[in-house]
Scaffold this active site. Structure first.
Site, mmCIF file in Angstrom:
data_model
loop_
_atom_site.group_PDB
_atom_site.id
_atom_site.type_symbol
_atom_site.label_atom_id
_atom_site.label_comp_id
_atom_site.label_asym_id
_atom_site.label_seq_id
_atom_site.Cartn_x
_atom_site.Cartn_y
_atom_site.Cartn_z
ATOM 1 N N ALA A 126 0.920 -1.280 -0.003
ATOM 2 C CA ALA A 126 0.074 -0.001 0.158
ATOM 3 C C ALA A 126 0.831 1.115 0.052
ATOM 4 C CB ALA A 126 -0.756 -0.174 1.071
ATOM 5 N N LEU A 127 1.114 1.789 -1.230
ATOM 6 C CA LEU A 127 2.010 3.068 -1.341
ATOM 7 C C LEU A 127 1.124 4.048 -2.037
ATOM 8 C CD1 LEU A 127 4.623 4.384 -1.478
ATOM 9 C CD2 LEU A 127 4.863 3.434 -3.870
ATOM 10 N N ALA A 132 -1.608 10.916 -4.638
ATOM 11 C CA ALA A 132 -0.280 10.639 -4.664
ATOM 12 C C ALA A 132 -0.077 9.267 -5.610
ATOM 13 C CB ALA A 132 0.438 10.286 -3.402
ATOM 14 N N ARG A 270 -8.042 -21.436 -39.534
ATOM 15 C CA ARG A 270 -8.849 -20.686 -40.349
ATOM 16 C C ARG A 270 -8.766 -20.494 -41.800
ATOM 17 N NH1 ARG A 270 -13.971 -17.993 -40.632
ATOM 18 N NH2 ARG A 270 -13.530 -15.619 -41.114
ATOM 19 N N GLN A 344 -6.796 -8.691 -33.878
ATOM 20 C CA GLN A 344 -6.472 -8.267 -35.355
ATOM 21 C C GLN A 344 -6.807 -9.723 -36.037
ATOM 22 O OE1 GLN A 344 -7.274 -5.278 -36.242
ATOM 23 N NE2 GLN A 344 -7.160 -5.790 -38.457
ATOM 24 N N GLY A 347 -9.846 -11.542 -36.340
ATOM 25 C CA GLY A 347 -10.791 -10.732 -36.847
ATOM 26 C C GLY A 347 -12.150 -10.686 -35.867
ATOM 27 N N GLU A 371 2.599 -0.257 -10.946
ATOM 28 C CA GLU A 371 4.184 -0.191 -10.433
ATOM 29 C C GLU A 371 4.965 0.782 -11.192
ATOM 30 O OE1 GLU A 371 6.260 -3.713 -8.993
ATOM 31 O OE2 GLU A 371 4.411 -4.801 -8.412
#
Length: 387
Positions: A126-127, A132, A270, A344, A347, A371
Site C-alpha cells: 500500500a503505497l 499520490a 482458419r 486483429q 478478426g 508499479e
C-alpha cells in the site's frame, strides 16, 4: 574452457513445465469466469498453494520454497499465460513481502513470512493514494507515535488484492517536515481495528483480482511493526520496486505468450480464399513481429531477474534500477502490441468474449500503468543513464 551458457538452468525449465501443466489444467478453465464474475479465484489460489507456487520467493529459513528471482518470473509468466488475474497471487505476495526481506527486523520477518509461505495469508503493498500516484512521496497518510505504538490515518488507493490479503505493507508519513525522508513503512493486518476497504473498482481488465482502497481510521499498531528504521520507508519502497517491476514484466510476457499461442493456433485452422490464413504473407509478418518483440522482452526480463537475484543476495548491482524499468516498460509495451495484433488476427471473432484474446488485450493494458507508468519508467531510465 567451460562456462555457464547464457540460459536458464535445467531446474528452471522443469519448473516451467510443472507450472504450465498446472495452469492448463487448473487455471485456464477458470480464467473467463474470473473475468466475467469479477470474483477472486479461490480455487486457483488453493491449487497454487497445494503445489507451493503461490509465493515461491520466500526463503527457506521462513519456511518458503526459496526460489530465485528467475524462477519467480517463470511462475508468474506461466500463470499469466492462462490467467492474468491469477498471476497477481505470486506477484503481489512478492511485492508485499520484499520490503520485509530488504529492511525488516528478524522478529518481523519470522512473524509474517511463514504464514505467506504456508498459504495461510496473502500480503499486499500500500503505497499509492488518491492524490499520490506517480508522485508517491506526496502521500498524506500519517503515522503518529503514541508511546510504544503508532496510530495510522489515511487512505491508500489501487491496492491489489485488498480485502483478500491478510497483511499490508503500508507507507506513511512519520515526520511531515522531512519530505520523502519522513516516510516510514509498517505492517498492517486486515484484522487491526480501524482497517476497512472501499468498494471494488470496476476495471477494464484483471477483474478476478480485487482492487480497492485501504482505509486507515485511527489504526493503532505496535511500534515493532515498523519495517526498518523511521524515515527509511520511501527508500525501501523504491528498492522494492527495483525487484518487483520485473514481476510485472513477467506478467506481461505471460499475457503476450498466451495471446500469441492462441493466434498461431487460430490462423493455422482458419481458412479464407480456399486456404489457411497462415499462408498469407501479411499475417506471417505480423506473427513474426509479435514473436520477435516477445522474445526480446523475455531476454531483457530474465537478465534483469538475474541481477535482482544477485542484489537480493547482497551483491550490489548498479544497473538493476535501469534494467528493471527497461524490462517492465519493454515487456508491457510489447504485451499491448501483441495482444492487440492477436485480436486483429482473429478478426471479428477476436472481438468477442467467446475467444480469450480480447480478455488478454484488456488485461495487458494495466501492465503499462501499475508499479510505475511507462512514462515514469522512461524517466527512471533516463535518470540512471544521465547521472
Amino acid at each position: 574452457m567451460s562456462f555457464p551458457l547464457y540460459a536458464p538452468a535445467e531446474e528452471h525449465d522443469l519448473l516451467r513445465e510443472t507450472v504450465r501443466a498446472l495452469a492448463d489444467e487448473k487455471i485456464a478453465p477458470h480464467a473467463a469466469a474470473a473475468d466475467e464474475t469479477e470474483e477472486f479465484p479461490w480455487d486457483v489460489y488453493k491449487a497454487l498453494v497445494s503445489s507451493d507456487l503461490h509465493a515461491v520467493h520466500i526463503p527457506e529459513q521462513y519456511e518458503g520454497a526459496g526460489a530465485d528471482a528467475l524462477a519467480t518470473v517463470i511462475v508468474i509468466e506461466e500463470v499469466a499465460r492462462a490467467c492474468a488475474s491469477s498471476s497477481l497471487i505470486p506477484a503481489v505476495n512478492k511485492l508485499g513481502t520484499v520490503p520485509l526481506l530488504l529492511s525488516a527486523s528478524e522478529e518481523l520477518k519470522s512473524r509474517y513470512l511463514p504464514g505467506v509461505a504456508s498459504g495461510d495469508a496473502m500480503f499486499s503493498y500500500a503505497l499509492s493514494e488518491p492524490e499520490a500516484g506517480s508522485d508517491a512521496a506526496a502521500m498524506k497518510t500519517k503515522a503518529v507515535q503514541d508511546g510504544d505504538h503508532y496510530v495510522l490515518n489515511g487512505t491508500k488507493m489501487w491496492i491489489t488484492n485488498a480485502g483478500v490479503s491478510e497483511y499490508y505493507t503500508v507507507m506513511a508519513v512519520t515526520d511531515p517536515s522531512a519530505g520523502a525522508r519522513g516516510i516510514s513503512a509498517f505492517v498492517v493486518e486486515k484484522s487491526d481495528e480501524g482497517v476497512s476497504f472501499g468498494p471494488k473498482e470496476k476495471k477494464l481488465g484483471i477483474k478476478g483480482s480485487p482492487t480497492r482502497q485501504v482505509i486507515l481510521d485511527n489504526v493503532r499498531i505496535p511500534a515493532t511493526r515498523m519495517v526498518g528504521a523511521p524515515g527509511t520507508g520511501f527508500k525501501t519502497a523504491l528498492a522494492t520496486l527495483d525487484h518487483t517491476r520485473i514481476t510485472i514484466a513477467a506478467q506481461a510476457l505471460g499475457i503476450a505468450q498466451g495471446a500469441l499461442d492462441y493466434a498461431i493456433g487460430y490462423v493455422k485452422e482458419r481458412k479464407q480464399f480456399g486456404r489457411p490464413v497462415a499462408d498469407f504473407q501479411g499475417l506471417q509478418f505480423m506473427i513474426a513481429d509479435m514473436a520477435m518483440k516477445l522474445e526480446a522482452a523475455r531476454q531483457l526480463t530474465y537478465h534483469a531477474a538475474a541481477k535482482s537475484e544477485r542484489a537480493m543476495n547482497g551483491e550490489p548491482q548498479k544497473d538493476l534500477t535501469f534494467l528493471s524499468s527497461a524490462a517492465k516498460c519493454a515487456a508491457s509495451d510489447a504485451a499491448m502490441e501483441i495482444t492487440t495484433d492477436a485480436v486483429q488476427l482473429l478478426g471479428g471473432y477476436g472481438y468477442t468474449k467467446d475467444f480469450p484474446v480480447e480478455r488478454m488485450m484488456r488485461d495487458a493494458k494495466i501492465t503499462q500503468i501499475y508499479e510505475g507508468t511507462n512514462q515514469i519508467q522512461r524517466m527512471v531510465m533516463a535518470r540512471q543513464l544521465l547521472k
